[in-house]
Design a protein around this motif. Structure first.
Motif, PDB file in Angstrom:
ATOM      1  N   ALA A   3      -2.503  16.901 -41.576  1.00  0.00           N
ATOM      2  CA  ALA A   3      -1.964  16.747 -42.172  1.00  0.00           C
ATOM      3  C   ALA A   3      -0.963  16.733 -41.572  1.00  0.00           C
ATOM      4  O   ALA A   3       0.505  16.699 -42.348  1.00  0.00           O
ATOM      5  CB  ALA A   3      -1.695  18.513 -43.000  1.00  0.00           C
ATOM      6  N   ALA A   4      -0.190  18.150 -40.444  1.00  0.00           N
ATOM      7  CA  ALA A   4       0.995  17.848 -40.588  1.00  0.00           C
ATOM      8  C   ALA A   4       1.747  16.727 -39.900  1.00  0.00           C
ATOM      9  O   ALA A   4       3.137  16.192 -40.272  1.00  0.00           O
ATOM     10  CB  ALA A   4       1.271  18.669 -39.044  1.00  0.00           C
ATOM     11  N   GLY A  69      13.665  22.156 -26.093  1.00  0.00           N
ATOM     12  CA  GLY A  69      13.677  23.375 -26.557  1.00  0.00           C
ATOM     13  C   GLY A  69      12.369  22.868 -27.763  1.00  0.00           C
ATOM     14  O   GLY A  69      11.702  23.719 -28.853  1.00  0.00           O
ATOM     15  N   CYS A  70      12.243  21.350 -27.366  1.00  0.00           N
ATOM     16  CA  CYS A  70      10.374  21.618 -28.114  1.00  0.00           C
ATOM     17  C   CYS A  70       9.296  20.838 -27.572  1.00  0.00           C
ATOM     18  O   CYS A  70      10.131  19.069 -27.460  1.00  0.00           O
ATOM     19  CB  CYS A  70      10.817  20.994 -29.235  1.00  0.00           C
ATOM     20  SG  CYS A  70       9.200  20.749 -30.749  1.00  0.00           S
ATOM     21  N   LEU A  87       8.652  12.962 -31.266  1.00  0.00           N
ATOM     22  CA  LEU A  87       7.908  13.562 -32.394  1.00  0.00           C
ATOM     23  C   LEU A  87       7.190  13.249 -32.512  1.00  0.00           C
ATOM     24  O   LEU A  87       6.561  12.343 -33.298  1.00  0.00           O
ATOM     25  CB  LEU A  87       9.529  13.735 -33.362  1.00  0.00           C
ATOM     26  CG  LEU A  87      11.212  14.010 -33.046  1.00  0.00           C
ATOM     27  CD1 LEU A  87      11.437  13.315 -32.478  1.00  0.00           C
ATOM     28  CD2 LEU A  87      11.954  14.904 -33.973  1.00  0.00           C
ATOM     29  N   GLY A  88       6.484  14.867 -32.251  1.00  0.00           N
ATOM     30  CA  GLY A  88       5.003  14.372 -32.531  1.00  0.00           C
ATOM     31  C   GLY A  88       5.197  15.458 -32.967  1.00  0.00           C
ATOM     32  O   GLY A  88       5.690  16.573 -33.967  1.00  0.00           O
ATOM     33  N   PRO A  89       3.965  15.924 -34.505  1.00  0.00           N
ATOM     34  CA  PRO A  89       3.115  17.642 -35.079  1.00  0.00           C
ATOM     35  C   PRO A  89       3.845  18.875 -34.669  1.00  0.00           C
ATOM     36  O   PRO A  89       2.927  18.026 -33.159  1.00  0.00           O
ATOM     37  CB  PRO A  89       2.910  17.248 -36.376  1.00  0.00           C
ATOM     38  CG  PRO A  89       1.976  15.500 -34.799  1.00  0.00           C
ATOM     39  CD  PRO A  89       2.552  15.328 -34.539  1.00  0.00           C
ATOM     40  N   ILE A  93       9.340  20.952 -34.725  1.00  0.00           N
ATOM     41  CA  ILE A  93       9.282  19.912 -35.872  1.00  0.00           C
ATOM     42  C   ILE A  93       9.350  20.468 -37.135  1.00  0.00           C
ATOM     43  O   ILE A  93       8.271  20.362 -38.143  1.00  0.00           O
ATOM     44  CB  ILE A  93       8.149  19.016 -35.761  1.00  0.00           C
ATOM     45  CG1 ILE A  93       8.102  19.043 -34.132  1.00  0.00           C
ATOM     46  CG2 ILE A  93       8.264  17.589 -36.242  1.00  0.00           C
ATOM     47  CD1 ILE A  93       9.102  18.529 -33.921  1.00  0.00           C
ATOM     48  N   THR A  94      10.226  20.581 -37.909  1.00  0.00           N
ATOM     49  CA  THR A  94      10.438  21.010 -39.752  1.00  0.00           C
ATOM     50  C   THR A  94      11.147  19.370 -40.285  1.00  0.00           C
ATOM     51  O   THR A  94      11.788  18.359 -39.872  1.00  0.00           O
ATOM     52  CB  THR A  94      11.833  22.013 -39.437  1.00  0.00           C
ATOM     53  OG1 THR A  94      13.412  21.341 -39.030  1.00  0.00           O
ATOM     54  CG2 THR A  94      11.540  23.375 -38.766  1.00  0.00           C
ATOM     55  N   GLU A  95      11.211  19.618 -40.884  1.00  0.00           N
ATOM     56  CA  GLU A  95      11.759  18.446 -42.135  1.00  0.00           C
ATOM     57  C   GLU A  95      12.644  18.164 -41.950  1.00  0.00           C
ATOM     58  O   GLU A  95      13.873  16.668 -41.992  1.00  0.00           O
ATOM     59  CB  GLU A  95      11.609  18.850 -43.688  1.00  0.00           C
ATOM     60  CG  GLU A  95      10.025  18.512 -44.609  1.00  0.00           C
ATOM     61  CD  GLU A  95       9.628  18.021 -45.976  1.00  0.00           C
ATOM     62  OE1 GLU A  95      10.740  17.813 -46.015  1.00  0.00           O
ATOM     63  OE2 GLU A  95       7.889  18.586 -46.167  1.00  0.00           O
ATOM     64  N   ARG A  96      13.385  19.157 -42.291  1.00  0.00           N
ATOM     65  CA  ARG A  96      15.391  18.555 -41.723  1.00  0.00           C
ATOM     66  C   ARG A  96      15.274  17.986 -39.840  1.00  0.00           C
ATOM     67  O   ARG A  96      16.084  16.883 -40.269  1.00  0.00           O
ATOM     68  CB  ARG A  96      15.982  20.048 -41.835  1.00  0.00           C
ATOM     69  CG  ARG A  96      17.512  20.121 -41.444  1.00  0.00           C
ATOM     70  CD  ARG A  96      18.071  20.422 -42.379  1.00  0.00           C
ATOM     71  NE  ARG A  96      18.246  18.450 -42.301  1.00  0.00           N
ATOM     72  CZ  ARG A  96      19.143  17.373 -43.441  1.00  0.00           C
ATOM     73  NH1 ARG A  96      18.606  17.915 -44.945  1.00  0.00           N
ATOM     74  NH2 ARG A  96      19.419  16.280 -43.290  1.00  0.00           N
ATOM     75  N   LEU A  97      15.269  18.996 -39.402  1.00  0.00           N
ATOM     76  CA  LEU A  97      14.972  18.272 -38.177  1.00  0.00           C
ATOM     77  C   LEU A  97      14.995  16.187 -38.083  1.00  0.00           C
ATOM     78  O   LEU A  97      15.157  15.800 -37.804  1.00  0.00           O
ATOM     79  CB  LEU A  97      13.897  19.068 -37.196  1.00  0.00           C
ATOM     80  CG  LEU A  97      14.224  18.280 -35.426  1.00  0.00           C
ATOM     81  CD1 LEU A  97      15.276  18.508 -34.500  1.00  0.00           C
ATOM     82  CD2 LEU A  97      12.916  18.997 -34.577  1.00  0.00           C
TER      83      LEU A  97
END
Length: 114
Positions: A3-4, A69-70, A87-89, A93-97
């Motif tokens: 889902a992510a 950082g991630c 970028l992976g889930p 990992i936010t919607e803003r990012l």
């Protein structure tokens, strides 16, 4: 499939389609949904359910900082690893990012257009 991962990709697609003069399609392979501005790629969304990632253009210094950082941000898949990130889930990992990454990628590509 997660889902992510679905949310990550849906957020990226929505952010891209909200920008001016964006087109998208599958010019390389049926598994890569490619978003362009004026014919130049700024976002790739995988359609592989086992690896739900997006790939965007990014300034090299900013890319390295995001990667440090991630753990879900890695050098870009499919493209120049210096100027692109994937970028992976995962944590952080936010919607803003995601939205910021897509918009920044668009801006980097658009600013180089004639």
């Amino acid at each position: 499939m997660s889902a992510a991962g679905d949310r990550l990709q849906d957020t990226a697609r929505r952010a891209a389609l909200a920008l001016p003069d964006v087109s998208h399609g599958y010019p390389f392979t049926p598994g890569l949904d490619v978003y362009k501005v004026a014919g130049k790629v700024f976002l790739i969304v995988t359609d592989d359910l086992d690896e739900q990632i997006i790939t965007v253009k990014c300034e090299p210094e900013h890319a390295r900082a995001l990667e440090r950082g991630c753990a879900s941000i890695t050098p870009g898949r499919y493209l120049d690893k210096r100027h692109w990130i994937s970028l992976g889930p995962g944590p952080g990992i936010t919607e803003r990012l995601i939205t910021d990454a897509v918009e920044n990628s668009y801006d980097l590509v658009a600013e180089r257009l004639p």
